[in-house]
Design a protein around this motif. Structure first.
Motif, PDB file in Angstrom:
ATOM      1  N   THR A   1      11.239 -13.888   1.241  1.00 36.96           N
ATOM      2  CA  THR A   1      10.381 -12.810   0.733  1.00 36.96           C
ATOM      3  C   THR A   1       9.198 -12.595   1.665  1.00 36.96           C
ATOM      4  N   TYR A   2       8.598 -13.683   2.087  1.00 35.61           N
ATOM      5  CA  TYR A   2       7.481 -13.622   3.033  1.00 35.61           C
ATOM      6  C   TYR A   2       7.911 -12.979   4.353  1.00 35.61           C
ATOM      7  N   ARG A   3       9.088 -13.347   4.835  1.00 36.57           N
ATOM      8  CA  ARG A   3       9.593 -12.788   6.104  1.00 36.57           C
ATOM      9  C   ARG A   3       9.786 -11.278   6.002  1.00 36.57           C
ATOM     10  N   VAL A   4      10.266 -10.821   4.854  1.00 35.71           N
ATOM     11  CA  VAL A   4      10.460  -9.382   4.668  1.00 35.71           C
ATOM     12  C   VAL A   4       9.123  -8.658   4.755  1.00 35.71           C
ATOM     13  N   GLY A   5       8.100  -9.172   4.056  1.00 34.35           N
ATOM     14  CA  GLY A   5       6.768  -8.571   4.173  1.00 34.35           C
ATOM     15  C   GLY A   5       6.262  -8.595   5.595  1.00 34.35           C
ATOM     16  N   GLY A   6       6.534  -9.685   6.302  1.00 32.01           N
ATOM     17  CA  GLY A   6       6.107  -9.789   7.690  1.00 32.01           C
ATOM     18  C   GLY A   6       6.781  -8.783   8.598  1.00 32.01           C
ATOM     19  N   MET A   7       8.071  -8.499   8.332  1.00 34.42           N
ATOM     20  CA  MET A   7       8.783  -7.521   9.162  1.00 34.42           C
ATOM     21  C   MET A   7       8.234  -6.113   8.949  1.00 34.42           C
ATOM     22  N   VAL A   8       7.829  -5.822   7.716  1.00 34.57           N
ATOM     23  CA  VAL A   8       7.207  -4.514   7.445  1.00 34.57           C
ATOM     24  C   VAL A   8       5.900  -4.390   8.221  1.00 34.57           C
ATOM     25  N   MET A   9       5.068  -5.436   8.163  1.00 34.04           N
ATOM     26  CA  MET A   9       3.783  -5.384   8.856  1.00 34.04           C
ATOM     27  C   MET A   9       3.937  -5.429  10.375  1.00 34.04           C
ATOM     28  N   LYS A  10       5.017  -6.016  10.855  1.00 35.44           N
ATOM     29  CA  LYS A  10       5.287  -5.971  12.296  1.00 35.44           C
ATOM     30  C   LYS A  10       5.513  -4.533  12.738  1.00 35.44           C
ATOM     31  N   ARG A  11       6.179  -3.769  11.890  1.00 38.04           N
ATOM     32  CA  ARG A  11       6.364  -2.351  12.208  1.00 38.04           C
ATOM     33  C   ARG A  11       5.014  -1.637  12.229  1.00 38.04           C
ATOM     34  N   ALA A  12       4.115  -2.018  11.319  1.00 40.69           N
ATOM     35  CA  ALA A  12       2.785  -1.407  11.308  1.00 40.69           C
ATOM     36  C   ALA A  12       2.042  -1.698  12.603  1.00 40.69           C
ATOM     37  N   VAL A  13       2.249  -2.896  13.165  1.00 37.57           N
ATOM     38  CA  VAL A  13       1.617  -3.244  14.442  1.00 37.57           C
ATOM     39  C   VAL A  13       2.245  -2.448  15.584  1.00 37.57           C
ATOM     40  N   ILE A  14       3.571  -2.429  15.628  1.00 37.31           N
ATOM     41  CA  ILE A  14       4.277  -1.752  16.726  1.00 37.31           C
ATOM     42  C   ILE A  14       3.999  -0.251  16.712  1.00 37.31           C
ATOM     43  N   SER A  15       3.830   0.321  15.522  1.00 39.26           N
ATOM     44  CA  SER A  15       3.552   1.757  15.425  1.00 39.26           C
ATOM     45  C   SER A  15       2.055   2.074  15.533  1.00 39.26           C
ATOM     46  N   ASN A  16       1.282   1.065  15.963  1.00 37.46           N
ATOM     47  CA  ASN A  16      -0.148   1.251  16.235  1.00 37.46           C
ATOM     48  C   ASN A  16      -0.984   1.621  15.011  1.00 37.46           C
ATOM     49  N   ARG A  17      -0.529   1.183  13.843  1.00 37.14           N
ATOM     50  CA  ARG A  17      -1.341   1.406  12.653  1.00 37.14           C
ATOM     51  C   ARG A  17      -2.410   0.321  12.497  1.00 37.14           C
ATOM     52  N   ILE A  18      -2.053  -0.908  12.906  1.00 39.83           N
ATOM     53  CA  ILE A  18      -2.995  -2.024  12.858  1.00 39.83           C
ATOM     54  C   ILE A  18      -2.877  -2.824  14.142  1.00 39.83           C
ATOM     55  N   ALA A  19      -3.900  -3.630  14.420  1.00 40.28           N
ATOM     56  CA  ALA A  19      -3.907  -4.414  15.662  1.00 40.28           C
ATOM     57  C   ALA A  19      -3.113  -5.706  15.521  1.00 40.28           C
ATOM     58  N   ALA A  20      -3.162  -6.329  14.345  1.00 36.53           N
ATOM     59  CA  ALA A  20      -2.476  -7.609  14.136  1.00 36.53           C
ATOM     60  C   ALA A  20      -2.030  -7.704  12.691  1.00 36.53           C
ATOM     61  N   SER A  21      -0.963  -8.453  12.475  1.00 33.28           N
ATOM     62  CA  SER A  21      -0.421  -8.610  11.129  1.00 33.28           C
ATOM     63  C   SER A  21      -1.045  -9.827  10.447  1.00 33.28           C
ATOM     64  N   PRO A  22      -1.335  -9.711   9.160  1.00 33.87           N
ATOM     65  CA  PRO A  22      -1.846 -10.874   8.419  1.00 33.87           C
ATOM     66  C   PRO A  22      -0.742 -11.846   8.016  1.00 33.87           C
ATOM     67  N   PHE A  23       0.517 -11.512   8.322  1.00 36.11           N
ATOM     68  CA  PHE A  23       1.642 -12.391   8.006  1.00 36.11           C
ATOM     69  C   PHE A  23       1.919 -13.334   9.178  1.00 36.11           C
ATOM     70  N   HIS A  24       1.026 -14.258   9.416  1.00 34.62           N
ATOM     71  CA  HIS A  24       1.239 -15.230  10.490  1.00 34.62           C
ATOM     72  C   HIS A  24       0.485 -16.513  10.163  1.00 34.62           C
ATOM     73  N   ASP A  25       1.020 -17.632  10.677  1.00 35.72           N
ATOM     74  CA  ASP A  25       0.368 -18.943  10.562  1.00 35.72           C
ATOM     75  C   ASP A  25       0.096 -19.361   9.116  1.00 35.72           C
ATOM     76  N   HIS A  26       1.033 -19.044   8.221  1.00 35.41           N
ATOM     77  CA  HIS A  26       0.901 -19.495   6.843  1.00 35.41           C
ATOM     78  C   HIS A  26       1.774 -20.729   6.616  1.00 35.41           C
ATOM     79  N   ASP A  27       1.317 -21.634   5.774  1.00 32.51           N
ATOM     80  CA  ASP A  27       2.121 -22.788   5.395  1.00 32.51           C
ATOM     81  C   ASP A  27       3.189 -22.336   4.398  1.00 32.51           C
ATOM     82  N   LEU A  28       4.433 -22.477   4.792  1.00 40.67           N
ATOM     83  CA  LEU A  28       5.537 -22.061   3.933  1.00 40.67           C
ATOM     84  C   LEU A  28       6.106 -23.269   3.203  1.00 40.67           C
TER      85      LEU A  28
END
Length: 379
Positions: free
Chosen positions: A141-168
């Protein structure tokens, strides 16, 4: 300003209108503008935008206001290489857990600590079926949210994704692999009635159920004793469809010579595009029917009910029998369709002889030679 002053006198708490405007053209050629109350603020923004345009890192300040659900639908619509099962799983996770939480959030407003708190909720709160989600499901579930936010980064909507470096959450590995002997596998096949050959294909070749149910006669080569695995059946909400194999790992798997001859009987009267294994009424086999009507009763007849054997776990048997026969890691990887040899070693590395004694003996021989030479020199 005059309108603002009049409104102010009437009790309005609206901020005064900006007196300085920064205008520019974005990479898309469209006119952009921002208004500021003070000149230093306007100049700072102008310099920042100019620098980003020069470096190619420019982002439209308005693009970060896009709703997460809009970016999620863009991402889902762009999926091309995933199979039906994977896409259906992504859709379920989006609809049940990801979009209900983040759907109306602006992607630029999502913070690392917000995602961390959401992960904690996923681990502790009941899921849609009333039970807590397992570690693997939470992670996916976390990975799916991260893939969405990765698209937001690649499409220049945001500079960095908050879906990183979390303890899973840590997945508790199932070390209870079932490794049948040749004799146990043959007993299981005998109990499967007309589908005994399918049980042996699963147990000796290590291919997945979905791959075995999609084998066509033309992909069975009796001369070379090979089965070509190029497709599998996916069952999504009761609809069967042929698709590419997992990880797109097309491969050929070997057959024991005696078993190849036994499979030849299934090819009689069939064309190259006909299925090798079929349901009693014709057409492809469905897993639930095979498991409930054929496999589970065969397990009981064979006296293996206490082992927890399933059609999928016959892959472990195939791996163990191949390793016992002398197969190296690359051969087993090819048989099972693993993406890498590292994955094969992670799962089955303990089945290969560790050869530690051989290393120790070689070290002893080297040390003995060195000590002998040292003794002669001292003498």
């Amino acid at each position: 300003m005059e309108r603002w002053r009049d409104a102010k006198k009437a009790g309005s708490k609206r901020n005064p209108p900006g007196r300085w405007r920064v205008r520019w053209y974005g990479p898309d050629g469209k006119d952009k503008a921002l208004t500021f109350a003070k000149l230093p603020q306007a100049e700072a923004e102008k310099n920042a935008i100019t620098a980003r345009l020069d470096k190619g890192s420019y982002r439209d300040p308005q693009s970060g206001k896009a709703a997460f659900k809009a970016v999620a639908e863009e991402w889902y619509g762009s999926l091309r290489k995933q199979g039906r099962t994977t896409k259906n799983d992504y859709r379920e996770l989006l609809d049940n857990y990801v979009i209900p939480k983040w759907g109306d959030w602006q992607v630029s407003s999502m913070r690392w600590e917000d995602v961390s708190a959401w992960l904690t909720d996923l681990c502790e709160q009941p899921g849609k079926r009333g039970r807590k989600l397992g570690p693997a499901r939470v992670t996916k579930t976390y990975r799916v949210g991260g893939m969405v936010m990765k698209r937001a980064v690649i499409s220049n909507r945001i500079a960095a994704s908050p879906f990183h470096d979390h303890d899973l959450p840590v997945k508790i590995e199932d070390d209870e692999h079932v490794y049948l002997t040749h004799e146990q596998l043959e007993r299981l096949a005998e109990g499967a009635g007309d589908q005994w050959r399918l049980v042996l294909v699963l147990g000796y070749c290590g291919i997945r159920w979905a791959e075995a149910s999609a084998i066509k006669v033309g992909r069975l080569n009796l001369e070379t004793r090979r089965i070509r695995v190029v497709q599998n059946y996916t069952d999504v909400k009761g609809v069967l469809a042929l698709g590419p194999v997992k990880n797109h790992e097309k491969r050929s798997v070997p057959l024991p010579r005696s078993f190849a001859d036994e499979l030849a009987e299934l090819t009689k009267g069939k064309g190259a595009n006909d299925l090798l294994f079929t349901a009693p009424e014709g057409g492809p086999l469905r897993y639930a029917n095979f498991r409930n009507r054929i496999f589970d009763p065969a397990v009981k007849v064979a006296g293996l009910a206490d082992l927890g054997i399933t059609p999928h776990k016959l892959r472990h048997t195939a791996a163990s029998l191949a390793i016992a026969a002398g197969a190296d890691v690359k051969v087993v990887q090819l048989m099972l369709g693993h993406k890498s040899a590292a994955m094969t070693l992670d799962v089955y590395g303990h089945l290969w002889p560790d050869r530690l004694d051989e290393v120790a003996d070689a070290l002893d021989a080297g040390r003995s030679a060195a000590l002998s030479k040292r003794t002669r020199t001292s003498t």
